[in-house]
Design an enzyme around this catalytic site. Sequence first.
Site, PDB file in Angstrom:
ATOM      1  N   ASP A   1       0.684  -1.169   0.059  1.00  0.00           N
ATOM      2  CA  ASP A   1      -0.051  -0.058   0.145  1.00  0.00           C
ATOM      3  C   ASP A   1       0.831   1.105  -0.059  1.00  0.00           C
ATOM      4  O   ASP A   1       1.509   1.330   0.681  1.00  0.00           O
ATOM      5  CB  ASP A   1      -0.877  -0.060   1.339  1.00  0.00           C
TER       6      ASP A   1
ATOM      7  N   TYR B   1       2.591  10.429   0.386  1.00  0.00           N
ATOM      8  CA  TYR B   1       3.895  10.024   1.055  1.00  0.00           C
ATOM      9  C   TYR B   1       5.128  10.403   0.140  1.00  0.00           C
ATOM     10  O   TYR B   1       5.478   9.948  -0.568  1.00  0.00           O
ATOM     11  CB  TYR B   1       3.788   8.456   1.174  1.00  0.00           C
TER      12      TYR B   1
ATOM     13  N   LYS C   1      -3.674   5.741  -3.258  1.00  0.00           N
ATOM     14  CA  LYS C   1      -5.003   6.561  -2.911  1.00  0.00           C
ATOM     15  C   LYS C   1      -5.227   7.885  -3.812  1.00  0.00           C
ATOM     16  O   LYS C   1      -4.210   8.285  -4.626  1.00  0.00           O
ATOM     17  CB  LYS C   1      -4.372   7.245  -1.456  1.00  0.00           C
TER      18      LYS C   1
END
Length: 324
Positions: free
Chosen positions: A45, A50, A76
């Site tokens: 994931d 990030y 995401k």
Amino acid sequence: MTHFAPPGPLGFGGAPLGNMFEAIDDKTAEAALVAAWDSGVRYFDTAPHYGSGLSEHRFGNVLRRYPREAFALSTKVGRLLRPDPSRPDNGPFVDGLPFRVEADYSYDATMRSIEDSYQRLGLAQIDIAFVHDLAADHLGPAWQEQFEVARSGAFRALTRLRDEGVIKGWGLGVNLTEPCIRALEVADPDVFLLAGRYSLLNQPALDRLFPMCAERGVHVVVGGPYNSGLLAGGRTFEYQDAPAEMVVRRDRIAAVCERHGADIRSAALQFCAAHPVVAAIIPGAKRPEKVAVNARLMAATIPSALWDELRHEQLIPANAPTPN
């Protein structure tokens, strides 16, 4: 109806590889991902947020060497990256890529985000897309407005992509239960990534959200199984200095584990994975040796008497499932 679930029980969470709190070099990040693969992890994931794209780049550079059908990948939506050579601050991530992060949960932004992630990953398949941090303001008035934008935007876009077979599933990636409950009421998500809301220390997801998920065939990925470090020997809880009462609770749990010859970190991981709606847990790790430790802890044998004592001492709920 049973929705798509990532393979578990142990996955790999990508926030640390976006230089969360501390910068690491590409070689170390690569070694951590290879160690995860070698230990049997097949679910990974990540997110654009990030490291302003850094984690996605690092994931793609390693995962492209493996057969695509052999693993599941989630990223995401809800954060678009805009070029910015000043490298603006991006929360807990340091030395990220030269992009600023803009929150946008609209339909068009969601479609753009998926396309951008393909480019950063260098992969043509994303299995799960999570709507990221929809409750970032912790249920203030703006959250309700944000949710409605996502409902008519991101939810609709991801449902279309799932129905067309572009992705296998979608859901929310959040650290509160309320938006997940609301999403189950108004949409058809497949899986949630829930951080810090089902752990050995606290279980706010247990009594309402998890039963709703079970009824709908919706799965949960548990993030933050160590509660950002407190259950792994640190002093932080939810990325802040731990409240005194949580430290006391952790110490009581640790004492029970010690009496039964078990590592509290093993108990933390295996407790999260024991609930039937939990498909995978994704502890983060920056370095390969930590990845190997997580795999060992996940496989360790824990005596059933430990769980009995934790229940007797009211340190875990009586109705919380525990490993056999």
